[in-house]
Each structure stands twice: as C-alpha cells, then as structure tokens.
Design an enzyme around this catalytic site. Structure first.
Site, PDB file in Angstrom:
ATOM      1  N   LYS A  62       0.828  -1.225   0.000  1.00  0.00           N
ATOM      2  CA  LYS A  62       0.000   0.000   0.000  1.00  0.00           C
ATOM      3  C   LYS A  62       0.851   1.259   0.000  1.00  0.00           C
ATOM      4  O   LYS A  62       0.596   2.182  -0.749  1.00  0.00           O
ATOM      5  CB  LYS A  62      -0.846   0.085   1.297  1.00  0.00           C
TER       6      LYS A  62
ATOM      7  N   ARG B 221      11.718  -6.798   5.266  1.00  0.00           N
ATOM      8  CA  ARG B 221      11.646  -5.357   4.982  1.00  0.00           C
ATOM      9  C   ARG B 221      12.643  -4.596   5.854  1.00  0.00           C
ATOM     10  O   ARG B 221      12.797  -4.868   7.031  1.00  0.00           O
ATOM     11  CB  ARG B 221      10.227  -4.860   5.277  1.00  0.00           C
TER      12      ARG B 221
END
Ligand code: AMP
Length: 212
Positions: A14, A126
């Site tokens: 997103k 990440r």
C-alpha cells in the site's frame, strides 16, 4: 479520480503504491502510520508506539481526531490518497462524515490482495530508512548492505516487522480491517487488484483503475 483509499493487509505494498500514485496524480499521500512514526518523542507518539510495537491498532478516537485534523489542511482540499486509514468500520464512518461535511465524495477504494505466506516473507525481509525509503533484503536490496541508497543513513527493521508482531498485525487486519472490503464493496467504490506481481505491474493496474 483523486479521492482514493488504498486498502490491503500489512505488507501488501500500500505504502509503495500510494507514493507512486501520489506522484502520478499529484495528490497528497496521507499515511497514518507515517504520521504516528513521525510523532515519536511526543506524548501522542509514545502512546501510539505501545500499540504499534505489539502490532495492535491505535484507538479509533485518536485516529479519527488525527484524520480530521489532516483533512483541515489545505493540501488535501482537492485530492487525497489515504494509506492505512480507515482500518475499522468506526473510522470509515467518521471519514464518511468528514467528507460529507466538506461536500466531497470518495471516488475509489483500491483493495490490494496478497496471500498470507507472501506477506510474512515480505514483512520479515523489509528494511526501512528514516527518510521514508523502503527495501526488501531479497527483491529490492540497497546497493550497500544496511545503508540507504537515497540518503546514506543506516537502515533498520521496524519493531512491528518482527515475527510475533507480524502475526498479530495479520490477525488484527482480518478481524478489524477486512470487513471494510464488504463495507466499500456495497457502496460500489471498490476495485480489487492482485498485489503479488511486480511493483510496476501493480502500479499500472492501479493507475488504470484510478483513471477510468
Ligand atoms: P502502517 O505503517 O500503515 O503499517 O501502520 C503502522 C501501525 O500504525 C499499525 O500497525 C497501527 O498500530 C498504527 N496505525 C496506523 N494507521 C492506523 C489506523 N488507521 N488505525 C489504527 N492504528 C493505525
């Protein structure tokens, strides 16, 4: 169409897609997660960090106040790309009230779908920088290990990207945020895109939906 919400589980991309879309459509990217992280050191920031580090949602009352305040700022007078808000039905109801009060309407809700197993792989690999850049250790590593390509600072792993937190965030998403898919589906503003392709492929799909 520039009054847009990006919906999707943590790790669905997103934030990356919202940033790209924001550049293409010249609309402000409003990430409630970034606003909360930038508040580190303030009373709001420390209260929020307790929830965030556990992978839980910050209470609705705090988030609704925050988004009300953000919508009073001039840059979102014509357009917005919301990333990470709303995450609950009460937050969506509050947004609807704010938009009605401003005589505006929601144009599009983009729902980015990614299988759970892929989300876990993505989130645990990440690494982020305080300048806002995001990397993936395997698919999008920095040129020099542990260092941001953009600003040269050291990369770090978000506390909420640790395994226990990731699992909790996914279960919180299913319980509290997923119901928004039906909520916006019933309003006719929802478009679902497959979020497991490349960043560019997904961006093209999202752009086509936003321009149609
Ligand atoms: P994000 O960067 O969007 O993944 O958000 C990081 C964390 O900030 C979330 O796991 C929540 O703890 C908190 N947060 C961000 N946006 C919201 C929201 N709309 N409602 C509740 N908590 C939020």
């Amino acid at each position: 169409m520039v009054n847009i919400i990006l919906l999707g589980p943590p790790g669905s991309g997103k934030g990356t897609q919202a940033a790209l879309l924001s550049g293409k459509l010249n609309a402000p990217h409003i990430s409630t997660g970034d606003i909360l992280r930038r508040a580190a050191g303030t009373e709001l920031g420390s209260r929020a960090a307790e929830y965030m580090n556990r992978g839980e949602l910050v209470p609705d009352s705090v988030m609704i106040e925050m988004i009300r305040d953000r919508f009073s700022q001039a840059d979102c007078a014509k357009a917005f790309i919301l990333d990470g808000y709303p995450r609950t039905i009460p937050q969506a109801d509050a947004l609807a009230d704010i938009l009605t009060g401003l005589d505006r309407r929601l144009d599009l809700v983009l729902n980015i779908e990614v299988p759970d197993a892929e989300l876990i792989t993505r989130l645990s690999a990440r690494r982020v920088c305080e300048c806002g850049a995001t990397y993936h250790l395997i698919f999008n590593p920095p040129e020099n290990e542990g260092v941001c390509d953009r600003c040269g600072k050291r990369l770090y792993q978000r506390d909420d990207d640790l395994e226990e937190s990731i699992k909790n965030r996914l279960s919180v998403y299913k319980k509290q945020t997923q119901p928004l898919i039906d909520y916006y589906g019933n309003m006719g503003t929802l478009v679902t895109v497959d979020g497991s392709g490349s960043i560019e492929q997904i961006a093209d799909e999202i752009c086509a939906a936003a321009k149609s």
